[in-house]
Scaffold this active site. Structure first.
Site, PDB file in Angstrom:
ATOM      1  CD  GLU A  29      63.563  17.271  38.960  1.00 43.90           C
ATOM      2  OE1 GLU A  29      63.800  18.094  38.061  1.00 43.90           O
ATOM      3  OE2 GLU A  29      62.483  16.645  39.051  1.00 43.90           O
ATOM      4  CE  LYS A  85      64.034  18.586  34.155  1.00 38.50           C
ATOM      5  NZ  LYS A  85      63.068  19.007  35.207  1.00 38.50           N
ATOM      6  CB  CYS A 127      62.351  15.095  36.222  1.00 38.55           C
ATOM      7  SG  CYS A 127      60.612  15.092  36.756  1.00 38.55           S
TER       8      CYS A 127
END
Length: 280
Positions: A58, A124, A158
């Site tokens: 990331e 995300k 994540c």
């Protein structure tokens, strides 16, 4: 009286060949996009011809930093051009996330660059409020599914790892296929929470009857946060096929198409799954 006839069940579809996955675990340089492109470029250069999919962490050009917003690139910027160039050189998909500025805001955007020049992205969805990411970044909405050599792949970023309902793998009986066969997470997951990282990756593999690849960074960032790496490829039983430690490194592991098909046939837990609707 003749026996009743039934329409034949559709043949279960899934990947037909193995997939070589490269996990690239680096010590990302704080706020240095050009330096990180050089570093990660050197790390992945030997993979040409030896991997189908190359995974970077990331925010691999800056580290996980709210201050990096000011230098967020656009889709016409140097990092998108770089990742497409790397995919062409390696003959493999290259994927990782960076900060991308759009008219709707700055997204923590996972890029998926194919060697044929194709480019897709996932923004995300779950923003890490404990670091105030949700106050500075725009949130994505929909997951994406990408295809590679017959594998259906779901890439995520994540903090998404903590939200199993959003991730849940569905089985479409009519189409005789799962939503995905491989789940990916690119991350900057700090060392104090490494037990959660390692545990949740395995849980997501087990409950979703799929392979899971997770790539994390190592080192200490500009905010003083340490990262333990622990990048891995886990099979559908949650067993690591390969797992890195807390040092920079690159490893290639293979996901077996036949082993996945055999497990899903032998242990068809998806047939007892609950049906639900997800509001995004």
């Amino acid at each position: 009286m003749s026996a009743p006839t039934h329409d034949p069940l559709p043949v279960e579809t899934g990947p037909q060949r193995d997939l070589r996955i490269a996990l690239v675990q680096g010590d990302t340089i704080w706020h240095d996009p050009a330096g990180n492109r050089r570093m990660y470029g050197d790390m992945i250069a030997p993979l040409a011809g030896d991997a189908d999919l190359v995974l970077l962490p990331e925010t691999f050009t800056s580290g996980f930093s709210n201050e990096a917003l000011a230098d967020a690139e656009t889709m016409d910027g140097p990092t998108v051009a770089w990742i497409r160039e790397q995919a062409a050189k390696l003959g493999a998909v290259v994927s990782g996330s960076v900060q991308i500025r759009t008219p709707e805001g700055v997204f923590n955007r996972l890029l998926w660059a194919s060697p044929d020049g194709g480019l897709r992205h996932y923004d995300k969805r779950h923003l890490f409020r404990m670091a105030r990411e949700h106050e500075r970044y725009a949130a994505g909405r929909e997951p994406i599914t990408v295809a590679l050599h017959g594998w259906r792949i779901r890439p995520l970023v994540c903090y998404d790892l903590r939200f199993p309902v959003f991730i849940r793998n569905r089985h479409d009986a009519a189409a005789a296929r799962f939503d995905y066969d491989l789940l990916l997470f690119v991350a900057n997951w700090p060392a104090p929470r490494r037990h959660a990282w390692r545990t949740l990756l395995r849980a997501r593999a087990i409950e979703n009857l799929c392979y899971v690849a997770g790539v994390n960074r190592v080192g200490t960032d500009g905010n003083g946060h340490a990262y333990a790496g622990d990048s891995l490829l886990a099979d559908f039983l949650g067993m690591p096929l390969v797992e890195l430690d807390d040092r920079p490194g690159v490893v290639v592991a293979t996901a077996s198409a036949s082993a996945l098909a055999e497990h899903r046939t032998r242990f068809p837990a998806h047939l007892d799954a609950d049906h639900f609707a997800l509001e995004l």
